[in-house]
Design a protein around this motif. Structure first.
Motif: not given
Length: 334
Positions: A49, A177, A181, A256, A320-321, A324-325
Motif C-alpha cells: 500500500s 490508510w 487502501k 476514506a 498517488y494518482w 490509486r485504488g
C-alpha cells in the motif's frame, strides 16, 4: 513592492515539514503496525500500500532540512546542536527502515528479521521525531547566538510524552490508510486498531495541548491571554469537530473519511504549533528574521524553489494518482 523573503521562506519550510508529516506519517504508521499483521500475505498487502510512494514522501524531509540549512543557518546550527542525538537516531532509523523495506522481498529464510527491522525502524523514527518536537517546543537555551544547553536537555518528561504521542498518531494514520487502501483481513484489522488508537490520539493531543502553556509564559499568553484567545480558540474547537468526524467515520465503517480526518488532526496540530511559535524560528530565542540568511541569498534560492517545489508536487500527485485504488498481497511493484 518588496518581498518579505524571510517570511516567504519560513512559510515554505513550514509547508515542507507539514507535507513530510502528513505524507510520510502514514507509511511510518504502516511500519509501526507491521507486528499486528498476521502472516506473510497480510504484511505484503500492508507494505504494497505504501511501496510506490514511501521514498518520494521523504523528499519533503530533505527539502525541509536542506532549506533550513540554506536559508536559516543560525536556526539550523542551534537546533542541530540541541537535538543532535534524536535527529541522528531518526535518520539512522529511516535508513535502517529503507534497507529493510527492500531486503524483505529478497529473502525467504530471513524475512521475519527484516519484517521486525521495518517495524523497529518505523517506530524509532517516529519516536525520535516526537522527542525532537517536544524538545523544540519546551525551548532551547541560547546565548551569544549559539546553543547554551547540555547534551541531555532534549530528554524530559514532556519530550517523552510527545514522542509517544507521535508514535500513536502515526499509528492512527497508518491504520486509517490501510482501512482505506487494503482489503479483507488487513482492512478489518486496521479498522479494529484505528478504533483504539483514534481516542488515544485525541487524548494525547489534549494532554500535550494542556501541558504546553505551562512550559513558559509566552505560550500561556498566546493561548489564554485576552483578546488573543478569541483568535486561537477556533483551533481546539476544530480539533474537537474533526475528532468527532473521525470517530463517527470509524463507527460507520467508512473507508476514506477517517484517513482524511486523521490528516486534518495533524494539520490542526501543526497550525497550533505555528500559533505558539510565531514569529520565532527557535522558540523563544531567535526570530525568523534574526535567523535568516542575507536577502540576496534568499532571493537566489527562492528562484530555485519556485521551480523545484512545483515539480515535487507534480510527481507526488502523479504517483498517488497512478497507484490509486485498493491493493492486495500479489499486486505490488516488487
Amino acid at each position: 513592492m518588496t518581498l518579505d523573503l524571510p517570511m516567504i521562506w519560513a512559510a515554505l519550510i513550514a509547508f515542507a515539514v507539514l507535507a513530510y508529516v502528513v505524507l510520510d506519517g502514514f507509511d511510518l504508521g504502516v511500519g509501526i503496525l507491521f507486528p499486528f499483521m498476521r502472516g506473510e500475505a497480510e504484511r505484503d498487502q500492508a507494505m504494497n500500500s505504501v511501496a510506490p510512494v514511501w521514498d518520494g514522501n521523504e523528499t519533503w524531509l530533505v527539502l525541509g532540512g536542506g532549506g533550513l540549512l540554506a536559508v536559516f543557518p543560525l536556526a539550523y546550527s542551534i537546533i542541530m546542536s540541541a537535538l543532535y542525538a534524536p535527529i541522528i537516531v531518526m535518520l539512522l532509523a529511516l535508513v535502517f527502515r529503507g534497507v529493510a523495506f527492500e531486503f524483505r522481498w529478497k529473502t525467504v529464510r530471513g524475512q521475519f528479521l527484516w519484517d521486525w527491522s521495518f517495524a523497529f525502524g518505523s517506530t524509532m523514527a517516529a519516536f525520535a521525531q516526537g522527542i525532537a518536537l517536544g524538545a523544540l517546543v519546551q525551548g532551547i537555551p541560547v546565548a551569544n547566538r549559539a546553543y547554551a544547553g547540555g547534551w541531555w536537555d532534549w530528554l524530559t518528561p514532556f519530550s517523552l510524552l510527545t514522542g509517544v504521542a507521535l508514535v500513536i498518531g502515526y499509528a492512527l494514520l497508518g491504520a486509517t490508510w490501510l482501512n482505506w487502501k487494503a482489503e479483507d483481513q488487513v482492512q478489518h484489522r486496521a479498522h479494529a486498531i484505528a478504533i483504539w488508537v483514534a481516542p488515544a490520539t485525541l487524548l494525547l493531543i489534549g494532554v500535550v495541548s494542556l501541558w504546553t502553556p505551562f512550559l513558559g509564559p509566552i505560550y500561556a499568553q498566546r493561548w489564554f491571554g485576552w483578546p488573543q484567545v478569541l483568535l486561537v480558540v477556533p483551533v481546539p474547537l476544530a480539533v474537537l469537530g474533526i475528532g468527532f468526524l473521525l470517530l463517527k467515520g470509524l463507527a460507520a465503517r467508512r473507508e476514506a473519511s477517517p484517513f482524511f480526518a486523521s490528516l486534518g488532526l495533524f494539520v490542526l496540530c501543526f497550525v497550533g504549533l505555528g500559533i505558539s511559535f510565531f514569529p520565532y524560528m527557535v522558540p523563544h530565542s531567535v526570530t525568523i528574521r534574526d535567523a535568516a540568511a542575507p536577502d540576496n541569498s534568499l532571493g537566489f534560492l527562492l528562484v530555485g524553489a519556485a521551480v523545484l517545489v512545483p515539480m515535487i508536487l507534480a510527481y507526488t500527485a502523479y504517483a498517488y494518482w497512478v497507484f490509486r485504488g485498493k491493493v492486495n498481497a500479489s499486486g505490488g511493484y516488487h
